[in-house]
Write an enzyme that holds these catalytic residues in place. Structure first.
Site, PDB file in Angstrom:
ATOM      1  N   LYS A 181     -17.189  -2.409 -20.065  1.00 53.78           N
ATOM      2  CA  LYS A 181     -15.807  -2.015 -20.330  1.00 53.78           C
ATOM      3  C   LYS A 181     -14.855  -2.821 -19.447  1.00 53.78           C
ATOM      4  O   LYS A 181     -15.276  -3.481 -18.490  1.00 53.78           O
ATOM      5  CB  LYS A 181     -15.624  -0.526 -20.061  1.00 53.78           C
ATOM      6  CG  LYS A 181     -15.859  -0.137 -18.606  1.00 53.78           C
ATOM      7  CD  LYS A 181     -15.686   1.348 -18.380  1.00 53.78           C
ATOM      8  CE  LYS A 181     -15.898   1.711 -16.917  1.00 53.78           C
ATOM      9  NZ  LYS A 181     -15.666   3.133 -16.636  1.00 53.78           N
ATOM     10  N   TYR A 186       8.763 -13.601   2.645  1.00 55.94           N
ATOM     11  CA  TYR A 186       9.819 -12.605   2.471  1.00 55.94           C
ATOM     12  C   TYR A 186       9.821 -11.599   3.617  1.00 55.94           C
ATOM     13  O   TYR A 186       8.785 -11.098   4.043  1.00 55.94           O
ATOM     14  CB  TYR A 186       9.626 -11.847   1.152  1.00 55.94           C
ATOM     15  CG  TYR A 186       9.967 -12.669  -0.074  1.00 55.94           C
ATOM     16  CD1 TYR A 186      11.278 -13.062  -0.324  1.00 55.94           C
ATOM     17  CD2 TYR A 186       8.974 -13.034  -0.979  1.00 55.94           C
ATOM     18  CE1 TYR A 186      11.598 -13.808  -1.449  1.00 55.94           C
ATOM     19  CE2 TYR A 186       9.282 -13.783  -2.112  1.00 55.94           C
ATOM     20  CZ  TYR A 186      10.601 -14.166  -2.339  1.00 55.94           C
ATOM     21  OH  TYR A 186      10.918 -14.910  -3.456  1.00 55.94           O
ATOM     22  N   MET A 240       4.444 -13.341  -5.270  1.00 55.63           N
ATOM     23  CA  MET A 240       3.964 -13.252  -6.637  1.00 55.63           C
ATOM     24  C   MET A 240       3.028 -14.404  -6.991  1.00 55.63           C
ATOM     25  O   MET A 240       2.030 -14.219  -7.696  1.00 55.63           O
ATOM     26  CB  MET A 240       5.152 -13.246  -7.613  1.00 55.63           C
ATOM     27  CG  MET A 240       4.742 -13.112  -9.074  1.00 55.63           C
ATOM     28  SD  MET A 240       6.139 -13.189 -10.205  1.00 55.63           S
ATOM     29  CE  MET A 240       6.996 -11.677  -9.803  1.00 55.63           C
TER      30      MET A 240
END
Length: 378
Positions: A37, A255, A303
């Site tokens: 799965k 950041y 990101m």
């Protein structure tokens, strides 16, 4: 691979090793139901399933959703496919069309299946899932008689298996395992005279509770290398350094400048971030392997990228960084990343696996496969 900045490496030899370890643990008479799965826990259900079908002689697979089962059929899986999780009534025709085996968790769905199979004049093999304390999917043990009454109404429903799911089998000392064992054995006693498949054990059950094996087990995370020391992690994650620069003392990195240099510092940029499954929790805490040495992450995971401290290290653009995996005697596994991130290895693996920018590179017997389907005749 010169054009790839970051990728997953899936080692099919490790997968084969893990099947052998599981087989040695359960013996020859117990069947393996391979749980594939969630895209084989992020490892790629297509290649993993086809490989297991051909090279490991796996005769049964399990998925969570019916769409996953349909996908397996379409790519060429001919063996039994169980759909473990509850589905909606609209899914019922597809069980017959694609020869999938539903694992039933409620009487209403069982009744609907019976009506449909009767209307089509076709038989459908089913498994029953009993809730022995997971508190999630599954019929309650008190519903056994109601289930049997429905089964008698619809002879087209062929009972093939009985199952349950362990809540905390990774912890051998948890008495709840014994509570669940008692309930499952009570159910087993009611069906033991029938030639059925009984499957109770997930990975924890396989390695911690031999008395839970019955005649079939459902390895999930153990297929992919976690749950026992003899298992080998199947997935590695790597990336190439794209930038190296020297920063002065007192310079913020990333950041929020959560890391401030305390001396002249050389940093390297690694082109992989939280959009690629590398969790932000690892900011200023995680480490990678570069040229056989550990390097610390400095600053926040962004990101698309993160930075590592390579001061006094050999490093250049294009060097490969191991984010998850082993290099020489150094290792970073999903368990380490999970502990730092306050989560579990499952989430780490599926996080990397669902990252669309990461390409999957498969290898077998130490060789990179250009096309696993063609190279291994899958």
């Amino acid at each position: 691979m010169r054009d790839i900045l970051a990728w997953r490496e899936i080692d099919l030899s490790a997968l084969l090793n893990n099947i052998k370890v599981i087989r040695e643990k359960i013996g020859k008479k117990v069947d393996i139901i391979a749980v594939v799965k969630a895209d084989a826990y992020g490892h790629g259900a297509k290649i993993v399933s086809l490989f297991l079908q051909k090279y490991a002689n796996v005769n049964s697979f399990a998925v969570a959703h019916i769409d996953e089962g349909i996908f397996l059929r379409k790519i060429g899986i001919t063996k039994k496919i169980l759909v473990l999780s509850p589905q909606l009534k609209s899914s019922i025709p597809y069980y017959l069309e694609y020869q999938l085996t539903p694992v039933i968790s409620d009487i209403e769905f069982l009744e609907d299946l019976g009506k449909f199979s009767h209307s089509k004049g076709k038989e459908l093999k089913i498994h029953l899932m009993f809730d022995t304390g997971m508190g999630r999917e599954g019929l309650l043990p008190s519903e056994v008689d109601k289930v049997l009454n429905v089964m008698e109404k619809y002879p087209g429903l062929i009972l093939e298996g009985i199952s349950s799911h362990l809540s905390n089998s990774e912890n051998k000392k948890d008495p709840y395992n014994i509570f669940q064992k008692k309930l499952f054995y009570e159910i087993y006693d009611k069906f033991k005279d029938e030639e059925l498949v009984f499957h109770f054990s997930n990975t924890g059950g396989i390695f911690n509770f031999p008395e839970f094996h019955f005649n079939a087990v459902r390895p999930g995370i153990s297929l992919y290398g976690y749950g026992d020391k003899a298992l080998k992690p199947v997935m590695e994650v790597k990336a190439k350094i794209t930038l190296i620069k020297d920063l002065p003392e007192g310079w913020g990195i990333g950041y929020g400048h959560t890391f401030m240099t305390e001396k002249n510092t050389k940093i390297a940029l690694v082109p992989l971030g939280y959009a690629d499954g590398y969790r932000r929790d690892l900011s200023n805490k995680g480490r990678v392997i570069l040229n056989g040495e550990y390097c610390k992450i400095v600053g926040r995971i962004s990101m698309d990228q993160f930075t590592i401290d390579v001061t006094d290290k050999e490093a250049k653009k294009g060097d490969v960084v191991t984010i998850l995996g082993m290099e020489k005697d150094k290792i970073i596994d999903a368990q380490e990343l999970a502990i730092i991130s306050n989560t579990i290895p499952y989430e780490i693996l599926t996080g990397f696996g669902s990252a669309k920018r990461l390409r999957s590179v498969y290898k077998f017997e130490g060789k990179i496969l250009n096309d696993p389907i063609l190279d291994l005749s899958l």
